[in-house]
Enzyme design. Structure first.
Site, PDB file in Angstrom:
ATOM      1  N   SER A 302       0.866  -1.175   0.000  1.00 10.98           N
ATOM      2  CA  SER A 302       0.000   0.000   0.000  1.00 10.98           C
ATOM      3  C   SER A 302       0.902   1.224   0.000  1.00 10.98           C
ATOM      4  O   SER A 302       2.100   1.129   0.280  1.00 10.98           O
ATOM      5  CB  SER A 302      -0.921   0.030   1.222  1.00 10.98           C
ATOM      6  OG  SER A 302      -0.216   0.480   2.363  1.00 10.98           O
ATOM      7  N   THR A 303       0.326   2.368  -0.295  1.00 11.13           N
ATOM      8  CA  THR A 303       1.108   3.606  -0.228  1.00 11.13           C
ATOM      9  C   THR A 303       1.718   3.782   1.148  1.00 11.13           C
ATOM     10  O   THR A 303       2.826   4.319   1.290  1.00 11.13           O
ATOM     11  CB  THR A 303       0.205   4.813  -0.553  1.00 11.13           C
ATOM     12  OG1 THR A 303      -0.250   4.702  -1.899  1.00 11.13           O
ATOM     13  CG2 THR A 303       0.936   6.129  -0.361  1.00 11.13           C
ATOM     14  N   ASN A 304       1.017   3.286   2.180  1.00 12.38           N
ATOM     15  CA  ASN A 304       1.421   3.581   3.545  1.00 12.38           C
ATOM     16  C   ASN A 304       2.669   2.830   4.000  1.00 12.38           C
ATOM     17  O   ASN A 304       3.235   3.158   5.045  1.00 12.38           O
ATOM     18  CB  ASN A 304       0.263   3.288   4.501  1.00 12.38           C
ATOM     19  CG  ASN A 304      -0.969   4.096   4.148  1.00 12.38           C
ATOM     20  OD1 ASN A 304      -0.890   5.026   3.349  1.00 12.38           O
ATOM     21  ND2 ASN A 304      -2.101   3.736   4.726  1.00 12.38           N
ATOM     22  N   THR A 349      34.977  38.409  21.757  1.00 11.29           N
ATOM     23  CA  THR A 349      33.722  37.932  22.329  1.00 11.29           C
ATOM     24  C   THR A 349      32.789  39.126  22.437  1.00 11.29           C
ATOM     25  O   THR A 349      33.214  40.222  22.824  1.00 11.29           O
ATOM     26  CB  THR A 349      33.947  37.303  23.722  1.00 11.29           C
ATOM     27  OG1 THR A 349      34.530  38.263  24.590  1.00 11.29           O
ATOM     28  CG2 THR A 349      34.849  36.074  23.622  1.00 11.29           C
ATOM     29  N   SER A 480      27.623  46.485  -6.742  1.00 12.89           N
ATOM     30  CA  SER A 480      26.652  47.571  -6.685  1.00 12.89           C
ATOM     31  C   SER A 480      26.391  48.120  -8.070  1.00 12.89           C
ATOM     32  O   SER A 480      27.284  48.144  -8.924  1.00 12.89           O
ATOM     33  CB  SER A 480      27.167  48.688  -5.768  1.00 12.89           C
ATOM     34  OG  SER A 480      26.308  49.819  -5.819  1.00 12.89           O
ATOM     35  N   LYS A 486      32.792  48.413  -5.609  1.00 11.34           N
ATOM     36  CA  LYS A 486      32.308  47.697  -4.426  1.00 11.34           C
ATOM     37  C   LYS A 486      32.152  46.208  -4.746  1.00 11.34           C
ATOM     38  O   LYS A 486      31.565  45.835  -5.757  1.00 11.34           O
ATOM     39  CB  LYS A 486      30.976  48.282  -3.980  1.00 11.34           C
ATOM     40  CG  LYS A 486      30.475  47.764  -2.626  1.00 11.34           C
ATOM     41  CD  LYS A 486      29.264  48.575  -2.180  1.00 11.34           C
ATOM     42  CE  LYS A 486      28.846  48.230  -0.762  1.00 11.34           C
ATOM     43  NZ  LYS A 486      28.228  46.912  -0.693  1.00 11.34           N
TER      44      LYS A 486
END
Length: 626
Positions: A302-304, A349, A480, A486
């Site tokens: 079955s699909t399941n 940090t 840009s 840039k």
């Protein structure tokens, strides 16, 4: 050579030649020849010069292109399938460049062939014929391109199926199905019902291959148990193996997101395999009295149990690819870690100066954190090797005979090369999606950490004059439309976005898994779609990041040393010698005066120069490791 009356009549019925006067058709027929191609015979081959064009009289021809990206030989994918009345290789009328694809007969096929060398005399005798054919060829190519664009725009991705239709029926009624299509009426209904994402099953070949492996294994088990006729079973197995080699994938047209818990996907596979098996046995497509999609291809299933099993096999294959991509990325970071080992820099940090480290240590940490996730993926792979074949509808095994579950598992392990196990409780396994949730969480973990690394790369390369400027990312494109010169960190940026998508996909998987009810989770299609897509995207992202960014990163050691020398963070190295209070005094004085820690400590007479140099030696401050 005299033109055959039958040939002229055939050409007159072909839309490509509409409007051609009989006189020109007569010249064209003189240059023609009839040719037969057996099933799987090549009509023309990719890379060969264009030497003819042809008209299909009966049969079907698929257009294929070889996939060279996977590194595997002999894997081809179909772009379109054409039937009677279609014209092939009309581009030969425009130029003699090599074919960009191959054409293969998918069943016994007869064509009328026009070789360019024989056409030359006809075109010389009838100059108007040349203009007529060239204009029709250009128009036909343009129409196909427009059709492809419309199909993509309308969410109907995949090849077209031209030509005649055949009648098929299910318990809802009768429908016309393209005769060139290997799928059937139930797939046709699913295509109409679920035009959702525009992403068909064909976009995930590993899922199609996994379904074919399941169908082959089931057929072998049913034959062993005496439930399936050997002739029919062998045809199903051969059709399934063709799909595993990359054939017929263009017939898997159902959208990845669908209602019905995957039934449409399972039936798409059943119908394609049944119709191909019919062809192999010499029967017409749709003649299901001989090989039926449900009664034969889907026997004892079955699909399941088919769908989740196929999804797990596909995921296993995808995870292996992702792991390879991640390991290659780890190696790239490790190479940079070794190369950057001599370069001292400031660790940070909370975006504030912390203590010195080396750039090599930073890149080695990137390598190690990704490598940890390779191990987590391996653990997730082990969980999805548990399958529920033999459960059929809800896990009670109804319609599956005794011994079937173990036989199909053994066969499937052999076909896939995976050490699969049958779940001890098939009712639980059919309802449960826990292994998918686990995998999704690991993918999210990978994405979170990879995105964090890309954030770091963007910060470390920021500038070039007013940012950190400690490393240089390879320039990939102008950054840009208004600011000349840039260059943006576009590769880490795109990987960030992939990671955001994967993280969002985890929420989709979570909600879909939670929404299951009683003995089945009907939302497995969206779970499969998100997991397969997340794995695919992360694999591509790792590849792009490695090849187009990490491999080309260079360091700016002078910039890093300058930042270290002007940082008050190095005072931390003096805490074991001077104590926290004195070091805090020096740090504040340095911050307020702009003078260096080294200078202020000597000025106060707290340490001798040689002692201070030993304490602030890079090897001492960084642990002496890379």
């Amino acid at each position: 050579m005299m033109a055959s009356t039958n040939t002229i009549e055939t050409l007159r019925d072909i839309a490509f030649f509409d409007g051609l006067p009989d006189q020109l058709l007569w010249h064209l027929a003189k240059a023609s020849e009839q040719q037969h191609f057996a099933t799987d015979a090549l009509v023309f081959r990719e890379g060969e010069p264009r030497a003819f064009f042809a008209v299909i009289v009966d049969g079907n021809v698929a257009i294929e292109r070889t996939d060279t990206s996977s590194g595997q030989e002999g894997i081809s994918f179909r772009l379109a399938t054409f039937g009677p009345g279609s014209v092939l290789a009309e581009g030969s009328l425009l130029d003699s460049s090599p074919h960009g694809s191959s054409a293969r007969a998918t069943r016994p096929t007869n064509v009328i062939l026009f070789r360019t060398d024989k056409l030359e005399q006809a075109l010389e005798d009838a100059p108007a014929l040349h203009a007529a054919l060239v204009s029709r060829a250009a128009r036909a190519i343009a129409e196909r391109l427009r059709g492809a664009d419309a199909m993509l725009a309308g969410g109907r991705r995949g090849p077209g199926f031209g030509g005649a239709t055949r009648k098929e029926h299910d318990f809802l009624g009768e429908r016309d199905v393209p005769d060139a299509a290997l799928y059937g009426v139930q797939t046709l209904r699913a295509m109409e019902n679920f035009p959702i994402t525009g992403v068909p099953l064909a976009d995930f070949p590993e899922l199609i291959i996994a379904h074919a492996q399941v169908k082959e294994s089931a057929a072998r088990a049913n034959m062993t148990l005496g439930l399936l006729d050997t002739t029919v079973g062998d045809a199903i197995i051969n059709a399934s193996r063709e799909i595993q080699r990359g054939r017929h994938h263009e017939h898997f047209r159902v959208d990845m997101i669908q209602g019905g818990a995957g039934t449409s996907t399972n039936m798409n596979a059943n119908e394609v395999i049944a119709n191909r098996a019919l062809e192999l046995l010499g029967f017409a497509r749709g003649d299901y009295h001989h090989v039926h999609p449900n009664e034969h291809v889907n026997l004892s299933q079955s699909t399941n149990d088919v769908y989740p099993t196929a999804v797990k096999i596909a995921l296993h294959r995808g995870i292996a690819t992702l792991k390879d991509s991640m390991v290659a990325l780890v190696a790239a970071f490790a190479r940079k870690g070794e190369a950057f080992a001599p370069h001292l820099k400031m660790g940070r940090t909370q975006l504030q100066d912390a203590v010195p480290m080396t750039l090599g240590q930073e890149f080695m940490a990137f390598a190690h954190t990704i490598l940890e996730d390779v191990d987590r993926l391996t653990e997730a792979q082990a969980l999805i090797r548990e399958i529920n074949m033999g459960a059929t509808a809800i896990g009670t095994g109804i319609t599956a005979p005794p011994g079937y579950a173990e036989l199909v598992r053994t066969n499937l392990s052999e076909v896939t090369g995976l050490a699969l196990i049958t779940a001890p409780d098939l009712v639980e396994a059919t309802a449960d999606t826990g292994s998918f949730v686990q995998l999704s969480g690991v993918l999210k973990r990978c994405a979170v950490k990879l995105s964090k690394i890309c954030n770091d790369l963007r910060l470390l390369s920021s500038g070039p004059r007013t940012g950190f400027g400690e490393i240089n990312l390879p320039p990939m494109q102008p950054g840009s439309s208004i600011m000349p010169g840039k260059v943006n960190p576009v590769i880490p940026e795109v990987v960030n976005q992939v990671c955001f998508d994967v993280i969002g996909g985890d929420m989709t998987v979570t909600m879909a898994a939670e929404a299951g009810q009683l003995q089945l989770n009907v939302f497995e299609p969206i779970i499969a779609f998100r997991l397969l897509r997340n794995i695919q995207s992360l694999s591509n992202a790792c590849l792009v990041l490695r090849e187009r960014c990490i491999d080309g990163i260079t360091a700016n050691p002078e910039r890093m040393r300058q930042l270290v020398e002007h940082s008050i963070g190095i005072v931390t190295a003096l805490v074991p010698i001077l104590g926290y209070e004195k070091c805090a005094e020096v740090a504040m004085a340095a911050l307020q005066s702009g003078r260096g820690v080294y200078e202020l400590v000597l000025e106060r007479g707290w340490m001798q120069r040689a002692e201070l140099e030993r304490a602030l030696n890079p090897a001492s401050m960084t642990g002496g490791t890379t």
